[in-house]
Design an enzyme around this catalytic site. Structure first.
Site, PDB file in Angstrom:
ATOM      1  N   HIS A  17       2.513  29.911  54.077  1.00  0.00           N
ATOM      2  CA  HIS A  17       2.495  30.778  52.893  1.00  0.00           C
ATOM      3  C   HIS A  17       1.450  30.288  51.888  1.00  0.00           C
ATOM      4  CE1 HIS A  17       7.012  31.329  53.947  1.00  0.00           C
ATOM      5  NE2 HIS A  17       6.374  32.409  54.362  1.00  0.00           N
ATOM      6  N   LYS A  41      21.518  39.465  53.558  1.00  0.00           N
ATOM      7  CA  LYS A  41      20.923  38.331  54.273  1.00  0.00           C
ATOM      8  C   LYS A  41      21.509  37.007  53.784  1.00  0.00           C
ATOM      9  CE  LYS A  41      16.188  37.768  55.871  1.00  0.00           C
ATOM     10  NZ  LYS A  41      14.773  37.994  55.574  1.00  0.00           N
ATOM     11  N   ARG A  90       0.529  35.896  61.924  1.00  0.00           N
ATOM     12  CA  ARG A  90       0.455  34.746  62.823  1.00  0.00           C
ATOM     13  C   ARG A  90       0.189  35.167  64.253  1.00  0.00           C
ATOM     14  NH1 ARG A  90       6.213  32.824  60.713  1.00  0.00           N
ATOM     15  NH2 ARG A  90       6.267  35.076  60.561  1.00  0.00           N
ATOM     16  N   SER A 128       9.469  29.707  58.333  1.00  0.00           N
ATOM     17  CA  SER A 128      10.618  29.269  57.526  1.00  0.00           C
ATOM     18  C   SER A 128      11.803  28.956  58.423  1.00  0.00           C
ATOM     19  CB  SER A 128      11.012  30.350  56.517  1.00  0.00           C
ATOM     20  OG  SER A 128       9.996  30.525  55.562  1.00  0.00           O
TER      21      SER A 128
HETATM   22  P1  ADP Z   1       9.805  37.971  55.122  1.00  0.00           P
HETATM   23  O1  ADP Z   1      11.266  37.629  55.186  1.00  0.00           O
HETATM   24  O2  ADP Z   1       9.473  39.071  54.169  1.00  0.00           O
HETATM   25  O3  ADP Z   1       9.111  38.116  56.460  1.00  0.00           O
HETATM   26  P2  ADP Z   1       8.665  35.348  54.904  1.00  0.00           P
HETATM   27  O4  ADP Z   1       8.948  34.435  53.782  1.00  0.00           O
HETATM   28  O5  ADP Z   1       9.217  34.969  56.235  1.00  0.00           O
HETATM   29  O6  ADP Z   1       9.177  36.731  54.394  1.00  0.00           O
HETATM   30  O7  ADP Z   1       7.096  35.584  55.071  1.00  0.00           O
HETATM   31  C1  ADP Z   1       6.306  36.161  54.069  1.00  0.00           C
HETATM   32  C2  ADP Z   1       4.934  36.481  54.650  1.00  0.00           C
HETATM   33  O8  ADP Z   1       4.298  35.303  55.084  1.00  0.00           O
HETATM   34  C3  ADP Z   1       4.953  37.407  55.873  1.00  0.00           C
HETATM   35  O9  ADP Z   1       3.832  38.261  55.799  1.00  0.00           O
HETATM   36  C4  ADP Z   1       4.782  36.465  57.037  1.00  0.00           C
HETATM   37  O10 ADP Z   1       4.181  37.100  58.148  1.00  0.00           O
HETATM   38  C5  ADP Z   1       3.839  35.457  56.424  1.00  0.00           C
HETATM   39  N1  ADP Z   1       3.889  34.169  57.087  1.00  0.00           N
HETATM   40  C6  ADP Z   1       4.972  33.428  57.395  1.00  0.00           C
HETATM   41  N2  ADP Z   1       4.614  32.283  58.006  1.00  0.00           N
HETATM   42  C7  ADP Z   1       3.252  32.277  58.090  1.00  0.00           C
HETATM   43  C8  ADP Z   1       2.265  31.370  58.628  1.00  0.00           C
HETATM   44  N3  ADP Z   1       2.597  30.237  59.218  1.00  0.00           N
HETATM   45  N4  ADP Z   1       0.962  31.719  58.516  1.00  0.00           N
HETATM   46  C9  ADP Z   1       0.623  32.889  57.938  1.00  0.00           C
HETATM   47  N5  ADP Z   1       1.500  33.793  57.431  1.00  0.00           N
HETATM   48  C10 ADP Z   1       2.791  33.485  57.498  1.00  0.00           C
END
Ligand code: ADP
Length: 154
Positions: A17, A41, A90, A128
């Site tokens: 992120h 959630k 990703r 995450s």
């Molecule tokens: P959500 O629950 O809305 O998917 P996340 O917190 O999991 O929220 O992710 C927010 C954004 O960050 C999403 O667009 C996700 O694809 C992106 N993201 C998560 N991990 C990575 C990573 N390692 N590299 C690039 N983008 C990421």
């Protein structure tokens, strides 16, 4: 003022992120780092904890504003006067999912565009859910986390 939103659950916010946010910063005057709350959630970190970690992490970055919201991202963007949504990709799976969300947001609010950043190879395995798995099993996940998140004490 050119504003963007980076929405996510950020449970927790990790280096993948951070990479997206850092690369987007030169393109915008302000980026709202927005924690989306979905009542159905289950989260590892409460909303208050996630807000605290992110406020600490970005205390010295005036272009980053930390907020939370519930309901539709598109509606929140209208309220905040935001026209650009930032998301990370990703993999092809991310692309298929993100494409539908971006099209949906644009259908709800035609002024909204989504800007995608492709993760660098060394961060594309960070998620995450993997970080949570390590933490739940008492492992050390700090190599995947920005300082304020890695040092956060519950
Ligand atoms: P959500 O629950 O809305 O998917 P996340 O917190 O999991 O929220 O992710 C927010 C954004 O960050 C999403 O667009 C996700 O694809 C992106 N993201 C998560 N991990 C990575 C990573 N390692 N590299 C690039 N983008 C990421």
């Amino acid at each position: 003022m050119k504003k963007a939103i980076f929405p996510g659950s950020f449970d927790p916010f990790h280096n993948g992120h951070l990479d997206i946010l850092t690369r987007a910063l030169p393109l915008f005057d302000e980026i709202v780092l927005a924690i989306g709350e979905n009542s159905s959630k289950k989260y590892l970190f409460s909303l208050e904890q996630r807000l605290e970690m992110l406020n600490k992490q970005f205390a010295d970055e005036p272009k980053v504003i930390v907020k939370s919201y519930s309901g539709l991202t598109a509606r929140f963007c209208e309220t905040e006067g935001i026209k650009y949504i930032l998301r990370g990709l990703r993999s092809g799976n991310d692309f298929d999912y993100e494409k539908s969300i971006a099209q949906l947001n644009n259908a709800i609010s035609p002024e909204l565009d989504t800007v995608f950043f492709i993760s660098p190879p060394h961060l594309s395995h960070v998620s995450s859910s993997i970080v949570r798995e390590i933490m739940i099993n008492n492992g050390d996940a700090r190599q995947f986390l920005p300082e304020a998140v890695g040092n956060y004490k519950i």
